[in-house]
Design an enzyme around this catalytic site. Structure first.
Site, mmCIF file in Angstrom:
data_model
loop_
_atom_site.group_PDB
_atom_site.id
_atom_site.type_symbol
_atom_site.label_atom_id
_atom_site.label_comp_id
_atom_site.label_asym_id
_atom_site.label_seq_id
_atom_site.Cartn_x
_atom_site.Cartn_y
_atom_site.Cartn_z
ATOM 1 N N CYS A 127 0.867 -1.192 0.000
ATOM 2 C CA CYS A 127 0.000 0.000 0.000
ATOM 3 C C CYS A 127 0.896 1.231 0.000
ATOM 4 C CB CYS A 127 -0.968 -0.025 1.190
ATOM 5 S SG CYS A 127 -0.177 -0.007 2.812
ATOM 6 N N ASN B 39 2.279 1.414 4.460
ATOM 7 C CA ASN B 39 2.625 0.129 5.101
ATOM 8 C C ASN B 39 2.346 0.137 6.606
ATOM 9 O OD1 ASN B 39 5.561 -2.019 5.548
ATOM 10 N ND2 ASN B 39 3.490 -2.624 5.063
ATOM 11 N N CYS C 53 -1.433 0.711 7.515
ATOM 12 C CA CYS C 53 -2.878 0.436 7.619
ATOM 13 C C CYS C 53 -3.288 -0.806 6.828
ATOM 14 C CB CYS C 53 -3.696 1.634 7.146
ATOM 15 S SG CYS C 53 -3.451 3.121 8.150
ATOM 16 N N ARG C 54 -3.349 -0.689 5.496
ATOM 17 C CA ARG C 54 -3.933 -1.758 4.684
ATOM 18 C C ARG C 54 -3.023 -2.966 4.499
ATOM 19 N NH1 ARG C 54 -5.128 2.156 -0.218
ATOM 20 N NH2 ARG C 54 -3.230 3.037 0.700
ATOM 21 N N SER C 55 -1.773 -2.738 4.059
ATOM 22 C CA SER C 55 -0.951 -3.906 3.684
ATOM 23 C C SER C 55 -0.502 -4.776 4.865
ATOM 24 C CB SER C 55 0.230 -3.504 2.793
ATOM 25 O OG SER C 55 1.109 -2.622 3.431
ATOM 26 N N ASP D 222 -7.995 3.875 1.086
ATOM 27 C CA ASP D 222 -7.079 4.261 2.159
ATOM 28 C C ASP D 222 -7.898 4.693 3.378
ATOM 29 O OD1 ASP D 222 -5.215 5.416 3.801
ATOM 30 O OD2 ASP D 222 -4.248 6.581 2.216
HETATM 31 P P1 4NP Z 1 -1.763 2.755 4.204
HETATM 32 O O1 4NP Z 1 -2.385 4.098 4.831
HETATM 33 O O2 4NP Z 1 -1.215 3.127 2.864
HETATM 34 O O3 4NP Z 1 -2.930 1.841 4.126
HETATM 35 O O4 4NP Z 1 -0.698 2.286 5.190
HETATM 36 C C1 4NP Z 1 -1.642 5.269 4.961
HETATM 37 C C2 4NP Z 1 -0.830 5.441 6.048
HETATM 38 C C3 4NP Z 1 -0.115 6.618 6.205
HETATM 39 C C4 4NP Z 1 -0.225 7.609 5.247
HETATM 40 C C5 4NP Z 1 -1.036 7.426 4.145
HETATM 41 C C6 4NP Z 1 -1.748 6.255 3.999
HETATM 42 N N1 4NP Z 1 0.486 8.815 5.422
HETATM 43 O O5 4NP Z 1 0.275 9.739 4.611
HETATM 44 O O6 4NP Z 1 1.297 8.943 6.372
#
Ligand code: 4NP
Length: 156
Positions: free
Chosen positions: A8, A11, A13-15, A123
């Site tokens: 994602c 790294n 939340c989703r992945s 997201d």
């Molecule tokens: P992820 O979510 O891609 O599912 O891990 C996010 C986590 C952090 C951020 C963006 C998306 N960020 O902008 O810090």
């Protein structure tokens, strides 16, 4: 060993949640010596970080162990992994850009979701807990179909 990496943006939340759900299913089927999973982010903001507390909470709620330290997706992952699962179209584009070639095991995660084929895993970072439950449900469905696909494809 068949190796799969979930990717994602951050790294956290989703992945890492996808990795945890998928590995839990692999373990439940006794396939842990045949399939291994990992996760990474296309961005470097959260290298070394634990998963987001809301991803941990939704995993714990569903009885899924989760443990990961953030790492950035790197082109060397292309050779190291048989399957690369992008959470959304932006991740998919960034993976192709980082690799510099079209990896034959690169998919969108929801290519395997019977309830929303080819759609994105949204997201959930800026939303609330219900966003994480929604993401959990999509990942859970997709992981079932993905594992079934890999088992068939490799005669496991
Ligand atoms: P992820 O979510 O891609 O599912 O891990 C996010 C986590 C952090 C951020 C963006 C998306 N960020 O902008 O810090």
């Amino acid at each position: 060993m068949i190796k799969i990496i979930f990717v994602c943006l951050g790294n956290i939340c989703r992945s890492p949640l996808a990795e945890a759900i998928f590995q839990h299913k692999v373990n439940q089927k006794g396939l842990q010596d045949k399939i291994s999973s990992d996760s990474a982010g296309t961005a470097n903001y959260h290298v070394g970080d634990d998963p987001d507390t809301r991803s941990i909470a939704v995993a714990v709620k569903h009885g899924v162990p989760i443990q990961h330290k953030g790492q950035q997706f790197h082109h060397t992952h292309g050779e190291a992994f048989d399957y690369i699962m992008a959470m959304d179209q932006s991740n998919h584009r960034n993976i192709i850009h980082e690799l510099g070639y079209k990896h034959e095991g690169l998919f969108l995660m929801r290519d395997f979701d019977p309830d929303g084929k080819g759609e994105e895993v949204p997201d959930p970072y800026y939303g609330g807990a219900d966003g994480f439950e929604n993401v959990y449900q999509m990942l859970d469905r997709s992981c079932d179909e993905l594992l079934e696909y890999i088992v068939k494809e490799h005669n496991l």
